[in-house]
Write a protein that holds these residues in place. Sequence first.
Motif, short mmCIF file in Angstrom:
data_model
loop_
_atom_site.label_atom_id
_atom_site.label_comp_id
_atom_site.label_asym_id
_atom_site.label_seq_id
_atom_site.Cartn_x
_atom_site.Cartn_y
_atom_site.Cartn_z
N GLN A 148 0.84 -1.19 0.00
CA GLN A 148 0.00 0.00 0.00
C GLN A 148 0.89 1.25 0.00
OE1 GLN A 148 -4.15 -0.56 2.20
NE2 GLN A 148 -2.45 -0.79 3.61
N ASN A 149 0.31 2.35 -0.49
CA ASN A 149 1.03 3.61 -0.50
C ASN A 149 0.01 4.74 -0.49
OD1 ASN A 149 3.06 5.49 -0.59
ND2 ASN A 149 3.86 4.89 -2.59
N TYR A 150 0.48 5.95 -0.22
CA TYR A 150 -0.40 7.11 -0.32
C TYR A 150 -0.79 7.33 -1.78
CZ TYR A 150 0.42 8.57 4.52
OH TYR A 150 0.45 8.64 5.88
N SER A 151 -2.05 7.66 -2.00
CA SER A 151 -2.53 7.95 -3.35
C SER A 151 -2.12 9.38 -3.72
CB SER A 151 -4.05 7.80 -3.41
OG SER A 151 -4.68 8.83 -2.65
N SER A 152 -2.40 9.75 -4.97
CA SER A 152 -2.08 11.10 -5.43
C SER A 152 -2.88 12.15 -4.67
CB SER A 152 -2.34 11.22 -6.93
OG SER A 152 -3.69 10.91 -7.23
N ASP A 153 -4.04 11.77 -4.10
CA ASP A 153 -4.85 12.73 -3.33
C ASP A 153 -4.11 13.25 -2.11
OD1 ASP A 153 -7.01 12.38 -5.06
OD2 ASP A 153 -7.68 10.61 -3.96
N TYR A 154 -3.13 12.48 -1.64
CA TYR A 154 -2.37 12.90 -0.46
C TYR A 154 -1.39 14.01 -0.79
CZ TYR A 154 0.82 12.47 3.53
OH TYR A 154 1.60 12.72 4.63
N PHE A 155 -0.95 14.07 -2.05
CA PHE A 155 0.09 15.01 -2.44
C PHE A 155 -0.46 16.32 -2.99
CE2 PHE A 155 2.09 10.75 -3.28
CZ PHE A 155 2.83 10.73 -2.12
N PHE A 156 -1.74 16.36 -3.31
CA PHE A 156 -2.32 17.57 -3.91
C PHE A 156 -3.11 18.36 -2.87
CE2 PHE A 156 -1.33 15.20 -7.67
CZ PHE A 156 -1.07 16.16 -8.64
N SER A 157 -3.21 19.64 -3.13
CA SER A 157 -4.00 20.51 -2.24
C SER A 157 -5.49 20.34 -2.53
CB SER A 157 -3.57 21.96 -2.42
OG SER A 157 -3.77 22.37 -3.76
N ARG A 158 -6.31 21.08 -1.83
CA ARG A 158 -7.76 20.96 -1.93
C ARG A 158 -8.24 21.37 -3.33
NH1 ARG A 158 -8.58 23.83 1.92
NH2 ARG A 158 -9.22 25.82 1.01
N PRO A 159 -9.03 20.52 -4.00
CA PRO A 159 -9.57 20.89 -5.31
C PRO A 159 -10.40 22.17 -5.22
CG PRO A 159 -9.85 18.54 -4.91
CD PRO A 159 -9.39 19.14 -3.62
N GLY A 160 -10.05 23.13 -6.06
CA GLY A 160 -10.71 24.43 -6.06
C GLY A 160 -9.74 25.56 -5.84
#
Length: 1010
Positions: A882-894
């Motif tokens: 398992q690993n962190y997904s790309s959602d962990y590396f990006f800021s809040r959408p918007g």
Amino acid sequence: MNKFSFYKGGSAFWYLILFGFSLSYTPALAHKLLRPMQSVWQQSQISGTITDGTSPVAGVTISIKGSASSGTISDFNGRYTLAASPDAVLVFSFMGFITVTEPINGRKTINIQLQEDATQLQEVKINAGYYSVKESERTGSIAKITAAAIEKQPVNNMLAAMQGRMAGVNVTQTTGIAGGGFDIQIRGQNSLRAGGNEPLYLVDGVPFASDIIGYSNTTGVLPRSASPLSIISPTEIESIEILKDADATAIYGSRGANGVVLITTKKGKQGKTKYTANVSRGNGTVTRFMDLMDTQQYLDMRKEAFANDGITTLPTSAYDVNGTWSPTRYTDWQKELTGGTSELTDLQASVTGGSQRNQFYLGANYHTETTVFPGDFIFNRASVRGNFSHTSEDDRFRADFSVGYTQQGNDLPATDLTRDSRILAPNAPALYDAQGKLNWENGSWSNPLRLLYASYLAKSQSLIANSQLSYQIVEGLEFRTAFGFTDLRHNERRTNPSTLNNPSLGFGSSYSSLYRNTNNRQSYSVEPQLNFNRQWSDSKVAVLAGGTFQQQEGNQLILFADGFTSNSLLNTLAAASAVYVVADDASQYKYQAFFARANYTYKERYIVNLTGRRDGSSRFGPGKQFAYFGAVGAAWLFSREAFFATSSILSFGKLRASYGTTGSDQIGDYQFLDTYSTTSNGYQGSTGMQPTRLFNPDFGWETNRKLEIALETGFLKDRIFLTAAWYSNRSSNQLVGIPLPGSTGFTSIQANLDATVANSGTELSLRTVNLQKKDFSWTTDFNISFMKNKLVSFPNLAASTYRNQFVIGNPINIKLLYHYTGVNPATGAYTFEDVNGDGVLTAEQDKKTVADFNPSFYGGLQNQLRYQRLRLDFLFQFVKQQNYSSDYFFSRPGLLSNQPVSVADRWQQAGDATLYQMYSTNSNSDAGKAFNNFQASDGVVTDASYIRLKNVSLSYELPQNWTGQLQCRLYVEGQNLLTFTPYKGTDPEFKTTGFLPPLRMLSAGLQLTF
């Protein structure tokens, strides 16, 4: 005439024989009778060269089939000459290779290419550190790769060459930039401390410290600092052995708790002088880019986010959507900032040879590698290595001297542009204006190329020297002494010029700064040894006793300077208005030990191996400096029993087991002492001192108990060879910082915690010889490792500061997270499990979900195919994790930051069932707060398993009837070529945020030998 004169006269006798032949003469009979004499008369010199497809093979026995003559042996250049008749058949034999029979058929030159015989590998000796042992007779767990595997990979660090090739050895890369580091774990993590799991490295028997030599504020582009192991050129290495279990590592005592990596460099060999030259060129590129939003998708997201927050008038800082930046502009920033091509060049040359008594080797290597970032940045390494061996006329005295010097330079950008390439708005301005200067778009953005004005420059010099002297006192008794010396000098600096800032802000050179780090490390070691070997009847005994005396000294000076009068003087400390000493440390480490080994073999099938070591380390307080470690290993070669002697299926069988203890003193120097540092709060103009560590005289060793049981079996003359091993390791007496009440003035004290970490697992290795013919062969190697790491005990964990870091019964490499329960269809915000049901989400009470980042299993599948002079090798590496997904590396959408296209599946209206919550720019909104919790939940943990085509090597050796005495090999190599994974990020192996992942490397080269 005397009646006996007929018999006495030789001539009369031959006349009578010839008369008899004349009466019964036929041509066929004459040919039959005279043929043996013709063979003798017509014998001629046959010569040629014997290779293994890449280099000459010395010591090959060449004989004439059916003849009692002794034949000959190939020299160091693989050349041979012998006399034989035109219709004879030659036999070429050598241990570890398939025997070749070759009819002469009237030829004068016969060149032979031998092929490895996997069925004879059990007789090959392997390096076990202080001694060597046959593969078939070892009682410990030892994995090995040779120069043949290392040289087929276009890598700049030897650890990269080990990935996927060894059971129980997990290697991960921390950056795709040359000179960066690797994480290696041999059978899991034993220590609670991240820095306490490094193995012991030995280069030709000399300890090589792998401690980090950089400083976080000066390393810049390299995560976790530059790797000291990058200083060792992979092309210099002859073999790497990994010692894993107690039987193999206990002889290294406190230094073997996390395994031992034995690096053996190339040595001279007997024979005529041989010259080798190798040149290769290649390039590297990013393996995969993320699927990010284009301009229209991005602008739609931004506008929707403002609408969701009730903002109708766009703020002036929203340059991307308020008309300041063009709404039709699009730049693929990933390709713009990290889409370049890294160029690599390797040049190698060596000369080797010698007589039976004296052998020598001299080699030089030069490696350069650029980056995929814009600009002229380069990593380079030049090294030279020499070795000389001498044996006395009576074979009783032997001397080996080896020295290697390496100079390495790293001229890189101070900041990795990978993160910027993923988050920049796709309609952001152009990098350059009409005049070719950096475009600041009237101060509306921070041009990413400004980061290239900051520089990272590191220079390292390394010297590793060793000598081994041995003398045979009497038969079976030998005295040996090894001397080692290492000298590592590392200088690095990072500049931050004022030009990093937007010119409209008016920052001058007085805002420029400089970090400098100088780190020097020297080590001396002496190891006297006494070896006794004796064999009688059915018994064989080998006894080894010796000692180790090592001293390591280190000095580190870290400076920070700012307020420069000019950016052109940024590297001159005298031009700074202020210079601060961040650290000025000197350390000394002393280590001594006495060790012994006793090995007993009965009837070549019952083996017992005992090892012991008494260690002393200066890193512990009085009364705690010495400890004892030891192990017992046993093996039963049951295939040599009488009841298996006639088996046509089982060709080899061995059952082995081991148990013992090793230790660890990887805690740093002076950790048990009370220490002080200067403070800026002086008294009446005098510099003050403040305590930084409490004295703990009971500070002692970590202890690791290791148990292993293994079965090794070979079938059908070892054409199928299977090794299965099960192990269980328990590490206790953990060296950690134990929390203290704040009233003491300290948060913790370094001490031994009565906590226990367990590692257990199963390792399987399979080697098959699928086809083995004269012109074609195919072998396969497969390994897989299943592992489980667990914190067995931790006293008063719930009351300690580690309560949010560890969980008893779970691995130590975990994260405690919120449990994500989806998007609320009514509000459009992420939701999470309220564990204690109090209606409030708090880390202390509700972060109870365990995310395990240890691999469940890993391994590799390698195939080696040969057709005549053509060779193809390829390796697939696989990991279940398992690993962190790309959602962990990006800021809040918007926000003003690009996003993966997957976030388009977002909530827009009540009743929507989506993967992502509503877009928002407001951090105080429900969606804003929920996003922060989302990144601390198991919602950002995903399957990162992968299968990777790790390495491909294709080579062809030109026929020597084309090249004469010159051997010529052409080759093409590739690394990280294809990756099959469900992971949506760039690289599933990579666990470091914002840094360049491993690159895809391709190279082609030419090797000449004469």
